[in-house]
Design a protein around this motif. Structure first.
Motif, PDB file in Angstrom:
ATOM      1  N   ALA A  62      13.252 -26.360 -54.797  1.00 51.99           N
ATOM      2  CA  ALA A  62      12.568 -27.654 -54.755  1.00 51.99           C
ATOM      3  C   ALA A  62      11.204 -27.562 -55.433  1.00 51.99           C
ATOM      4  N   ARG A  63      10.503 -26.456 -55.201  1.00 55.12           N
ATOM      5  CA  ARG A  63       9.204 -26.269 -55.840  1.00 55.12           C
ATOM      6  C   ARG A  63       9.369 -26.124 -57.351  1.00 55.12           C
ATOM      7  N   ALA A  64      10.411 -25.400 -57.788  1.00 51.15           N
ATOM      8  CA  ALA A  64      10.671 -25.256 -59.220  1.00 51.15           C
ATOM      9  C   ALA A  64      10.919 -26.609 -59.869  1.00 51.15           C
ATOM     10  N   GLU A  65      11.649 -27.473 -59.177  1.00 43.29           N
ATOM     11  CA  GLU A  65      11.913 -28.803 -59.729  1.00 43.29           C
ATOM     12  C   GLU A  65      10.631 -29.633 -59.801  1.00 43.29           C
ATOM     13  N   GLN A  66       9.719 -29.448 -58.831  1.00 44.59           N
ATOM     14  CA  GLN A  66       8.425 -30.115 -58.900  1.00 44.59           C
ATOM     15  C   GLN A  66       7.628 -29.640 -60.113  1.00 44.59           C
ATOM     16  N   LEU A  67       7.687 -28.338 -60.381  1.00 46.36           N
ATOM     17  CA  LEU A  67       6.972 -27.777 -61.523  1.00 46.36           C
ATOM     18  C   LEU A  67       7.534 -28.318 -62.837  1.00 46.36           C
ATOM     19  N   ILE A  68       8.829 -28.503 -62.890  1.00 45.52           N
ATOM     20  CA  ILE A  68       9.431 -29.082 -64.095  1.00 45.52           C
ATOM     21  C   ILE A  68       8.906 -30.499 -64.311  1.00 45.52           C
ATOM     22  N   GLU A  69       8.781 -31.278 -63.244  1.00 45.84           N
ATOM     23  CA  GLU A  69       8.237 -32.631 -63.370  1.00 45.84           C
ATOM     24  C   GLU A  69       6.786 -32.603 -63.861  1.00 45.84           C
ATOM     25  N   LEU A  70       6.005 -31.625 -63.365  1.00 45.51           N
ATOM     26  CA  LEU A  70       4.641 -31.479 -63.858  1.00 45.51           C
ATOM     27  C   LEU A  70       4.628 -31.161 -65.343  1.00 45.51           C
ATOM     28  N   ALA A  71       5.532 -30.267 -65.753  1.00 42.32           N
ATOM     29  CA  ALA A  71       5.609 -29.884 -67.161  1.00 42.32           C
ATOM     30  C   ALA A  71       5.980 -31.077 -68.029  1.00 42.32           C
ATOM     31  N   LEU A  72       6.935 -31.882 -67.582  1.00 47.55           N
ATOM     32  CA  LEU A  72       7.343 -33.052 -68.348  1.00 47.55           C
ATOM     33  C   LEU A  72       6.205 -34.067 -68.459  1.00 47.55           C
ATOM     34  N   GLY A  73       5.408 -34.183 -67.399  1.00 50.99           N
ATOM     35  CA  GLY A  73       4.249 -35.063 -67.460  1.00 50.99           C
ATOM     36  C   GLY A  73       3.228 -34.589 -68.481  1.00 50.99           C
ATOM     37  N   GLU A  74       3.047 -33.273 -68.572  1.00 50.37           N
ATOM     38  CA  GLU A  74       2.112 -32.727 -69.558  1.00 50.37           C
ATOM     39  C   GLU A  74       2.624 -32.954 -70.978  1.00 50.37           C
ATOM     40  N   ILE A  75       3.918 -32.809 -71.186  1.00 56.95           N
ATOM     41  CA  ILE A  75       4.503 -33.080 -72.503  1.00 56.95           C
ATOM     42  C   ILE A  75       4.258 -34.534 -72.899  1.00 56.95           C
ATOM     43  N   GLN A  76       4.512 -35.443 -71.984  1.00 56.82           N
ATOM     44  CA  GLN A  76       4.327 -36.862 -72.287  1.00 56.82           C
ATOM     45  C   GLN A  76       2.858 -37.172 -72.585  1.00 56.82           C
ATOM     46  N   ARG A  77       1.956 -36.546 -71.843  1.00 56.69           N
ATOM     47  CA  ARG A  77       0.529 -36.770 -72.081  1.00 56.69           C
ATOM     48  C   ARG A  77       0.138 -36.337 -73.493  1.00 56.69           C
ATOM     49  N   LEU A  78       0.620 -35.172 -73.909  1.00 55.65           N
ATOM     50  CA  LEU A  78       0.239 -34.637 -75.215  1.00 55.65           C
ATOM     51  C   LEU A  78       0.956 -35.348 -76.353  1.00 55.65           C
ATOM     52  N   GLU A  79       2.147 -35.877 -76.099  1.00 53.44           N
ATOM     53  CA  GLU A  79       2.806 -36.680 -77.131  1.00 53.44           C
ATOM     54  C   GLU A  79       1.972 -37.908 -77.478  1.00 53.44           C
ATOM     55  N   LYS A  80       1.269 -38.458 -76.497  1.00 52.19           N
ATOM     56  CA  LYS A  80       0.416 -39.616 -76.753  1.00 52.19           C
ATOM     57  C   LYS A  80      -0.787 -39.261 -77.625  1.00 52.19           C
ATOM     58  N   VAL A  81      -1.066 -37.971 -77.738  1.00 53.03           N
ATOM     59  CA  VAL A  81      -2.153 -37.516 -78.593  1.00 53.03           C
ATOM     60  C   VAL A  81      -1.654 -37.202 -79.992  1.00 53.03           C
ATOM     61  N   PHE A  82      -0.525 -36.477 -80.111  1.00 51.21           N
ATOM     62  CA  PHE A  82      -0.119 -35.883 -81.383  1.00 51.21           C
ATOM     63  C   PHE A  82       1.007 -36.605 -82.115  1.00 51.21           C
ATOM     64  N   SER A  83       1.665 -37.551 -81.478  1.00 53.00           N
ATOM     65  CA  SER A  83       2.826 -38.172 -82.106  1.00 53.00           C
ATOM     66  C   SER A  83       2.442 -38.938 -83.371  1.00 53.00           C
ATOM     67  N   LEU A  84       3.313 -38.861 -84.388  1.00 53.22           N
ATOM     68  CA  LEU A  84       3.133 -39.626 -85.616  1.00 53.22           C
ATOM     69  C   LEU A  84       3.899 -40.945 -85.599  1.00 53.22           C
ATOM     70  N   TYR A  85       4.697 -41.195 -84.562  1.00 49.18           N
ATOM     71  CA  TYR A  85       5.469 -42.428 -84.539  1.00 49.18           C
ATOM     72  C   TYR A  85       5.285 -43.212 -83.255  1.00 49.18           C
ATOM     73  N   ARG A  86       4.177 -42.969 -82.580  1.00 48.90           N
ATOM     74  CA  ARG A  86       3.728 -43.828 -81.492  1.00 48.90           C
ATOM     75  C   ARG A  86       2.475 -44.544 -81.981  1.00 48.90           C
ATOM     76  N   GLU A  87       2.542 -45.857 -82.076  1.00 49.71           N
ATOM     77  CA  GLU A  87       1.423 -46.605 -82.639  1.00 49.71           C
ATOM     78  C   GLU A  87       0.137 -46.433 -81.837  1.00 49.71           C
ATOM     79  N   ASP A  88       0.277 -46.043 -80.556  1.00 47.36           N
ATOM     80  CA  ASP A  88      -0.909 -45.912 -79.723  1.00 47.36           C
ATOM     81  C   ASP A  88      -1.420 -44.476 -79.652  1.00 47.36           C
ATOM     82  N   SER A  89      -0.802 -43.549 -80.385  1.00 52.69           N
ATOM     83  CA  SER A  89      -1.243 -42.153 -80.291  1.00 52.69           C
ATOM     84  C   SER A  89      -2.593 -41.982 -80.981  1.00 52.69           C
ATOM     85  N   ALA A  90      -3.335 -40.981 -80.524  1.00 53.58           N
ATOM     86  CA  ALA A  90      -4.639 -40.706 -81.122  1.00 53.58           C
ATOM     87  C   ALA A  90      -4.497 -40.323 -82.592  1.00 53.58           C
TER      88      ALA A  90
END
Length: 339
Positions: A62-90
């Motif tokens: 259960a803790r491992a699955e929580q960590l995976i959710e944290l990791a996915l949240g970090e990926i989504q956060r950084l995609e908003k910074v580096f993505s070339l095909y999200r109009e709202d990315s930095a």
């Protein structure tokens, strides 16, 4: 840029190699220690526009699955910074306006690292090559063959040069008109590192993270390292080499992942000096202490002669595996190992 670019290293073989890191034997049965680690908790999905996988070894599922959710949240956060095909990315806003006030810290950090790798490689890694992608793409959309034309691409080359980026905490600014940045040759590695470090700070000791580049955390057993494979470009199910990873990363670059023409001769790997889209090597793999380094250098080495690569490997703590073109030598699938 289309999301196909982000799948350029899917042949890395980490999914096949890490999933079978101990053959077909279950992990707990393969470990000889009495305190054998548990079966890995595995997540498979799409991240950064490509297939991805995370394997976490933790006694509490259960803790491992929580960590995976944290990791996915970090990926989504950084995609908003580096993505070339999200109009709202930095990054999209920086490219659109030529400057970005109060930029995210991750963008300042990664752009600074990208420019450092540009200096290290003599400019073969350059984050400002995005105009070359746009030039080739525009020719294709106009119905013209996307062939390399040194004279026609000359004007585009004048918009390229990492030296013309001002990076400060308050503002990132381009000093040349119509510049644009892509971080696709380094961002996957950077995000892999950030996810790995996040998991480490949460107390996880053993994991394999594959977000297009692979990075290991710990190892499944005292004599059982994580492993990643270098796959044959035209037959991804066949591994040319299996690489052990001890708290290390492996990245592979190959132009065939995103060909620009039907023959596959022109690729997304652009030479910032000439505008050519033809890498020297069929594939390049780099093992390093972190995925950011492995990612950036595998990209740059794809365009560099062996002697130049040797110069860097001799003074930088990395190893490289180069796969020559098939027309060089009798064995087109023999890797050149530089250490």
């Amino acid at each position: 840029m289309t999301s196909n670019t982000l799948s350029r290293r899917r042949f890395l073989g980490i999914t096949a190699a890490s999933a079978a890191l101990l053959g077909s034997t279950p992990l707990h049965a393969a470990l000889s220690r009495p305190d054998a680690l548990p079966e890995p908790v595995v997540w498979r999905g799409v991240a950064l526009g490509a297939d991805a996988q995370m394997q976490l070894l933790h006694p509490d599922r259960a803790r491992a699955e929580q960590l995976i959710e944290l990791a996915l949240g970090e990926i989504q956060r950084l995609e908003k910074v580096f993505s070339l095909y999200r109009e709202d990315s930095a990054l999209v806003r920086l490219n659109r306006d030529g400057q970005l006030d109060s930029p995210p810290g991750d963008l300042c950090r990664l752009l600074s690292e990208a420019c450092a790798f540009a200096r290290l490689t003599g400019g073969y890694f350059d984050p400002t090559v995005q105009p070359l992608w746009n030039w080739y793409l525009q020719r294709e959309q106009q119905g013209a063959r996307p062939v390399f034309d040194a004279r026609a691409v000359d004007a585009t080359l004048r918009r390229i040069g990492y030296q013309a980026i001002d990076i400060e905490a308050e503002r990132i600014r381009f000093r040349r008109p119509d510049m644009a940045v892509t971080l696709n040759g380094i961002a996957q590695g950077y995000i892999t590192d950030r996810v790995t470090e996040l998991l480490r700070t949460q107390g996880l000791e053993h994991a394999m993270i594959d977000l297009g580049e692979a990075r290991s955390l710990g190892q499944p057993g005292s004599d059982r390292p994580w492993r990643a494979g270098i796959a044959k470009p035209d037959a991804p199910a066949q591994l040319l080499e299996t690489i052990e990873l001890h708290d290390q990363a492996l990245a592979t670059s190959g132009g065939y992942g995103t060909p620009l023409d039907a023959s596959g001769q022109l690729t997304h790997l652009f030479d910032p000096h000439t505008g050519s889209a033809q890498p020297i090597w069929r594939s390049v793999s780099v093992r390093a202490a972190d995925a950011t380094t492995a990612d950036a250098l595998s990209t740059a080495f794809s365009l560099m002669q062996e002697s130049k690569i040797r110069d860097i490997v001799s003074v930088f703590p990395v190893q490289a595996w180069l796969l020559p073109p098939k027309n060089q030598g009798s064995d087109g699938d023999r890797l050149i190992h530089l250490a």
